[in-house]
Design an enzyme around this catalytic site. Structure first.
Site, PDB file in Angstrom:
ATOM      1  N   ASP A  12     108.575  95.537  74.747  1.00 19.31           N
ATOM      2  CA  ASP A  12     108.066  94.397  75.531  1.00 19.31           C
ATOM      3  C   ASP A  12     108.675  94.387  76.934  1.00 19.31           C
ATOM      4  OD1 ASP A  12     106.677  93.609  73.302  1.00 19.31           O
ATOM      5  OD2 ASP A  12     108.025  91.955  72.773  1.00 19.31           O
ATOM      6  N   LYS A  39     104.094  93.469  66.813  1.00 21.04           N
ATOM      7  CA  LYS A  39     104.046  92.466  65.745  1.00 21.04           C
ATOM      8  C   LYS A  39     104.675  92.975  64.448  1.00 21.04           C
ATOM      9  CE  LYS A  39      99.976  90.406  67.849  1.00 21.04           C
ATOM     10  NZ  LYS A  39     100.715  89.427  68.630  1.00 21.04           N
ATOM     11  N   LEU A 219      99.596  76.707  63.223  1.00 22.59           N
ATOM     12  CA  LEU A 219      98.985  75.813  64.223  1.00 22.59           C
ATOM     13  C   LEU A 219      99.980  75.357  65.270  1.00 22.59           C
ATOM     14  CD1 LEU A 219      97.043  73.618  61.608  1.00 22.59           C
ATOM     15  CD2 LEU A 219      96.004  75.289  63.147  1.00 22.59           C
ATOM     16  N   GLY A 223     102.328  72.820  62.850  1.00 26.55           N
ATOM     17  CA  GLY A 223     102.853  73.450  61.632  1.00 26.55           C
ATOM     18  C   GLY A 223     101.876  74.471  61.091  1.00 26.55           C
ATOM     19  N   ASP A 248     110.225  79.680  74.728  1.00 26.47           N
ATOM     20  CA  ASP A 248     109.472  80.945  74.737  1.00 26.47           C
ATOM     21  C   ASP A 248     108.792  81.091  73.373  1.00 26.47           C
ATOM     22  OD1 ASP A 248     108.585  83.556  74.831  1.00 26.47           O
ATOM     23  OD2 ASP A 248     110.474  84.415  75.510  1.00 26.47           O
ATOM     24  N   THR A 250     106.873  83.577  72.472  1.00 27.69           N
ATOM     25  CA  THR A 250     106.578  84.980  72.120  1.00 27.69           C
ATOM     26  C   THR A 250     107.253  85.358  70.794  1.00 27.69           C
ATOM     27  OG1 THR A 250     106.753  85.396  74.487  1.00 27.69           O
ATOM     28  CG2 THR A 250     106.443  87.317  73.070  1.00 27.69           C
ATOM     29  N   ASP A 254     105.325  85.903  64.557  1.00 26.20           N
ATOM     30  CA  ASP A 254     105.912  87.025  63.804  1.00 26.20           C
ATOM     31  C   ASP A 254     107.145  86.556  63.017  1.00 26.20           C
ATOM     32  OD1 ASP A 254     103.990  88.648  64.957  1.00 26.20           O
ATOM     33  OD2 ASP A 254     105.276  89.130  66.658  1.00 26.20           O
ATOM     34  N   SER A 286     112.772  80.073  66.685  1.00 29.02           N
ATOM     35  CA  SER A 286     112.369  81.128  67.620  1.00 29.02           C
ATOM     36  C   SER A 286     111.842  80.550  68.937  1.00 29.02           C
ATOM     37  CB  SER A 286     111.314  82.019  66.952  1.00 29.02           C
ATOM     38  OG  SER A 286     110.736  82.879  67.889  1.00 29.02           O
ATOM     39  N   GLY A 291     113.105  85.331  74.404  1.00 25.15           N
ATOM     40  CA  GLY A 291     112.951  86.676  73.861  1.00 25.15           C
ATOM     41  C   GLY A 291     112.127  86.686  72.583  1.00 25.15           C
TER      42      GLY A 291
END
Ligand code: RIB
Length: 313
Positions: A12, A39, A219, A223, A248, A250, A254, A286, A291
């Protein structure tokens, strides 16, 4: 082995700016980082951070990025027996822009990931025969993904991302769990938009009609929702864990899938709202950290063992 990932590994390149650029616009950003993504590898590392015994089947380039990525996966305690650096190929890359709101745009050029093949499923038979949970995505060739799903006898999770408009029905039918976010669910089902729980319920019904065995739709701030294949179909909403500030997003999806796979492998006798609630909590951690893999928690950081609420839709 608890979690086997058959899928993508990508490097990335992430630029942070106040907002996302409009078409044709050049923006000044305020930070740039490179990180390990894709992913498939993200999901694998998310599960490994939580303590799952993980393995990855993936293709990297024979460049420095590929060599470093291989070491990184080993450092994350991932079995890399079937992660190969391919001669003359470049490691996949992602160009990512992240806004102050935490939203992102991602363009991927998958490079060596395109070489993941049906043969790779056959070569890794020992892992397919012993893993409890398999995860696949759509960043590697679809024929190999189908072979992986059809060769696996345990619980398989298909993260149909990036989504495609005409998803081959065999792929939808081939996984134990079809798991997508709201944007991917809209593209897969042809639903115009999915911004409410009612929309998500409609999309889940469509996915069942399209042959999905069990469906989970994530979603974001709402959630996740799920429906299990056995009739009568009960549509359940598992609310998100409260977040102070989104930094973030991103890789949050995952993180959810990696955590879900770990939960399914380790705590399969618990009700699904518990497994999904705990995965929501990992995704919430996350989004509050910068990151992709760098933002994935260990079990203590995620305050993992809690009671999660749910409601029928
Ligand atoms: O889901 C996030 C990931 O999508 C990034 O890490 C990027 O590599 C793309 O695969």
């Amino acid at each position: 082995m608890e979690v086997l990932v058959f899928g993508s590994a990508i490097v990335d390149f992430v630029a942070y700016a106040d907002r996302l650029p409009k078409a044709g616009e050049t923006l000044h950003g305020h930070k740039f980082v490179t990180g390990y993504g894709g992913k498939g590898a993200n999901q694998c590392v998310a599960a490994a951070r939580l303590g799952a015994k993980c393995g990855m089947i993936a293709k990297l380039g024979d460049d420095a990025w590929g060599a470093n990525y291989l070491k990184q996966l080993q450092a994350e305690n991932v079995n890399v027996d079937y992660v190969e650096q391919c001669k003359g190929e470049t490691t996949g890359i992602a160009q990512i822009s992240v806004a102050n709101s935490g939203e992102n745009h991602i363009v991927i050029v998958v490079g060596a990931n395109n070489l993941l093949s049906v043969q790779d499923v056959k070569k890794a038979k020992n892992l397919f025969d012993t893993a409890k949970v398999l995860i696949c995505q759509f960043e590697t060739p679809l024929n190999a993904t189908l072979e992986a799903l059809q060769s696996f006898k345990g619980i398989s999770i298909l993260n149909a991302a990036p989504a495609i408009a005409q998803t081959p029905p065999d792929l939808i039918k081939g996984a134990t769990i079809f798991c997508v976010n709201e944007t991917e669910a809209a593209l897969t089902t042809g639903c115009e938009q999915i911004s409410t729980l009612e929309h998500a319920k409609t999309a889940m019904k469509k996915l069942l009609q399209m042959g999905a065995n069990n469906v989970i739709i994530t979603l974001g701030a709402l959630g996740a929702v799920y429906v299990r294949g056995e009739a009568p179909h009960t549509f359940i909403h598992v609310p998100a864990v409260r977040v102070e500030k989104v930094v973030d997003t991103t890789g949050a999806g995952d993180a959810f899938i990696g955590a879900l796979a770990f939960n399914m492998a380790r705590f399969n006798d618990l009700p699904w709202h518990q497994l999904i609630g705990a995965a929501n909590r990992v995704a919430a951690y996350s989004v509050q950290h910068p990151g992709t893999q760098a933002s994935f928690p260990n079990p203590e950081q995620a305050y993992y063992n809690a009671e999660y609420t749910w409601q029928e839709l």
